[in-house]
Design a protein around this motif. Sequence first.
Motif, PDB file in Angstrom:
ATOM      1  N   ILE A  40      56.927  58.675  28.419  1.00  0.00           N
ATOM      2  CA  ILE A  40      57.173  59.281  29.641  1.00  0.00           C
ATOM      3  C   ILE A  40      58.726  58.810  30.037  1.00  0.00           C
ATOM      4  N   ARG A  41      59.015  59.327  31.130  1.00  0.00           N
ATOM      5  CA  ARG A  41      60.649  58.962  31.468  1.00  0.00           C
ATOM      6  C   ARG A  41      60.110  58.419  32.947  1.00  0.00           C
ATOM      7  N   PHE A  42      60.800  57.293  33.246  1.00  0.00           N
ATOM      8  CA  PHE A  42      60.310  56.834  34.739  1.00  0.00           C
ATOM      9  C   PHE A  42      61.461  56.144  35.267  1.00  0.00           C
ATOM     10  N   VAL A  93      50.481  61.705  30.298  1.00  0.00           N
ATOM     11  CA  VAL A  93      51.900  61.824  29.187  1.00  0.00           C
ATOM     12  C   VAL A  93      51.465  63.399  28.885  1.00  0.00           C
ATOM     13  N   SER A 134      50.955  65.571  30.931  1.00  0.00           N
ATOM     14  CA  SER A 134      51.174  66.413  32.278  1.00  0.00           C
ATOM     15  C   SER A 134      52.494  66.652  32.455  1.00  0.00           C
ATOM     16  N   LYS A 135      53.250  66.000  31.517  1.00  0.00           N
ATOM     17  CA  LYS A 135      54.857  66.093  31.705  1.00  0.00           C
ATOM     18  C   LYS A 135      55.452  67.286  30.816  1.00  0.00           C
ATOM     19  N   SER A 136      56.171  68.089  31.438  1.00  0.00           N
ATOM     20  CA  SER A 136      56.647  69.272  30.442  1.00  0.00           C
ATOM     21  C   SER A 136      57.540  69.084  29.069  1.00  0.00           C
ATOM     22  N   TYR A 137      57.971  67.594  29.358  1.00  0.00           N
ATOM     23  CA  TYR A 137      58.890  67.238  28.185  1.00  0.00           C
ATOM     24  C   TYR A 137      57.772  66.664  27.034  1.00  0.00           C
ATOM     25  N   ASN A 138      56.573  66.637  27.134  1.00  0.00           N
ATOM     26  CA  ASN A 138      55.760  66.142  26.091  1.00  0.00           C
ATOM     27  C   ASN A 138      54.903  67.123  25.413  1.00  0.00           C
ATOM     28  N   GLN A 155      53.436  62.853  21.262  1.00  0.00           N
ATOM     29  CA  GLN A 155      53.187  61.823  22.480  1.00  0.00           C
ATOM     30  C   GLN A 155      51.866  61.563  22.774  1.00  0.00           C
TER      31      GLN A 155
END
Length: 128
Positions: A37-39, A92, A94-98, A102
């Motif tokens: 993730i990126r948070f 994880v 649900s994030k478009s970048y994963n 991941q």
Amino acid sequence: MTQRIFIAIAFLTGLGMIFIGTRFLLAPEPAEAGYGIRFNEHADYSFHYIKGIRDVFSGLVICLLILTKQTKALGITLAAGTIIPVTDMLIVLSKSYNGIPQAIPHIAAIIVCAAAGTILLSHKSSNK
């Protein structure tokens, strides 16, 4: 023999969770990247500390149940605890970048928790 193998796997998983949790507490940014993730918002590591202490606690519970030979309680904990890596994986993914890479650590945790929990709960205890 199967029960001992799953207990060993569970113990290693508990130690791994303690490591991951400690990493979130002491090195939040690398831990965040490894989690998928990126948070981080303006150096606010609140999420990281929440995740870190959750993982340290979970790992300690698993290891302590093993060290005190509470295999039935360990089985219940692992089976019920499967909800954590399932939810983590869904977050994880649900994030478009994963993608799947991941999710792999979470999938592995799901398999370990579900399999070990099931095996430990289905094993008949013996009085030694």
